[in-house]
Write a protein that holds these residues in place. Sequence first.
Motif, mmCIF file in Angstrom:
data_model
loop_
_atom_site.group_PDB
_atom_site.id
_atom_site.type_symbol
_atom_site.label_atom_id
_atom_site.label_comp_id
_atom_site.label_asym_id
_atom_site.label_seq_id
_atom_site.Cartn_x
_atom_site.Cartn_y
_atom_site.Cartn_z
ATOM 1 N N LYS A 124 0.840 -1.193 0.000
ATOM 2 C CA LYS A 124 0.000 0.000 0.000
ATOM 3 C C LYS A 124 0.873 1.241 0.000
ATOM 4 N N HIS A 125 0.601 2.133 -0.975
ATOM 5 C CA HIS A 125 1.302 3.408 -1.035
ATOM 6 C C HIS A 125 0.576 4.383 -0.117
ATOM 7 N N GLN A 126 1.251 4.851 0.912
ATOM 8 C CA GLN A 126 0.624 5.697 1.928
ATOM 9 C C GLN A 126 0.873 7.184 1.719
ATOM 10 N N GLY A 127 1.329 7.542 0.518
ATOM 11 C CA GLY A 127 1.569 8.935 0.202
ATOM 12 C C GLY A 127 3.045 9.271 0.189
ATOM 13 N N ALA A 128 3.424 10.206 -0.720
ATOM 14 C CA ALA A 128 4.820 10.628 -0.866
ATOM 15 C C ALA A 128 5.695 9.387 -1.090
ATOM 16 N N ASP A 129 6.686 9.187 -0.231
ATOM 17 C CA ASP A 129 7.573 8.031 -0.392
ATOM 18 C C ASP A 129 7.354 6.977 0.687
ATOM 19 N N ARG A 130 6.156 6.975 1.302
ATOM 20 C CA ARG A 130 5.862 6.047 2.388
ATOM 21 C C ARG A 130 5.048 4.851 1.893
ATOM 22 N N PHE A 131 5.459 3.649 2.302
ATOM 23 C CA PHE A 131 4.809 2.416 1.863
ATOM 24 C C PHE A 131 4.590 1.486 3.062
#
Length: 438
Positions: A124-131
């Motif tokens: 899951k991509h949680q926004g910006a560069d956070r996964f």
Amino acid sequence: MSEDVSVSLEIPAETVFACPVAGLANVLAERAGFGQRERYRFQLTVEEFCLCLAGLAEGSRPLALGLTGKRHQLCASFAFQAGNLSLGALNITSRASLCTTDDALAGDIGLLLAGKAADRFHLKHQGADRFLLEATVDRSYPPVAPVRLPEGLRAPFAIHPDPSPAQLTHAATLAISAYPPWQCPSSFRTPGKFPDMVAEGQVACILACDATGQIAGLLPWSPCSGQALYFSGPFVFTPPEMTAGVARLLVDGFLSAVARGPHSIVLSFRATADLPQASFEPLGALQSMTDGRLESHPVVFRHLREDNGLAVWCAPQLEEFLRQTYDRLALPRDILPVEVPTGRSRRESLLGATYDQVRKFAELEPFLDGEDLTANLAAHVAAFRRKGIGAILYSMDLAVPWEAALAGDLIEAGFAPMAVLPQGGQADKVIWQYARLA
């Protein structure tokens, strides 16, 4: 509900921590009562993901890990930050040479091993560069043993208020004995798993019994999003003249139970012929081939409360299908245009893939876009076909612009939109199916 065995920790993004974390995973799995094979697979999954993600994480940002032992499965989660993430080696179609000293290829082999050791994973991509990467290893259960349907059932029928694990196991076994594989959750084929999932709160169900306490029917459900529940059945084990009444009892009990909860819609593409048709609306149909015969499986839904509308993203290739569907269902939707990408930031795409060879069914969902998406879709279709799987589905969440923009790639790869699941994801989901079944 049982207590899970859980550990949460943060580690520096350094490979030296992978081995002790893997040892911790093994201890947790043993503490949760899993067998040696499941413990080893979980340990391997955790170690290889730690090694890989330590190499991908940016700067000194730590990896946040969660390890959990549930009744029916072991779960590992990895929260991390990485720029231009590429995990193509996790595709089930990936191949890597085991005879290499190249660091990049060695990393691919690690991902390949982790992907094969786990039963499933989700990114899951949680926004910006956070996964957030999650992987699970299932407990091994004995297979189902054939059973006979109950005889001499007598009215009145009633909902059992608190079924025991033995009753739930028996009900799942009856369902798999009486209904086609397409309509039965895979947990029914190892019936010991079903009561464990109910005890964990992963699944809820309604069980109907006759006047003597014999099991007469079952209807299970589980969340598929924050707003939608997904149900199967109803599964009814009575003589034909009693079926309609028990089916109605199960459906009414189900709707009464979920009406008090937070969800606003119920959905199914595993509804049986016993479902009271007047209680649900059709969304479309999926298709499968059984013994050379084309079968159609209805997709149905019902609102639990008023739909106040949503905004959804849409590529030009999908707009006509969406507008016709929303007009037919009288669903208030704002359709936002999304541009087809002219270039993609990463070379390799990543697709989540689950499949069931007994049901001859597979499902894909996009985790990462990439230049090779159309070719990756084709490779997955070919891999499923080699396993004898004809019904291949793809889920598209219209809340995510880059997912909605992939409509052209899907059409080029041979997929066609079949149904919209209202609020089936972050927003509505479109279910696509590979058009050539045989």
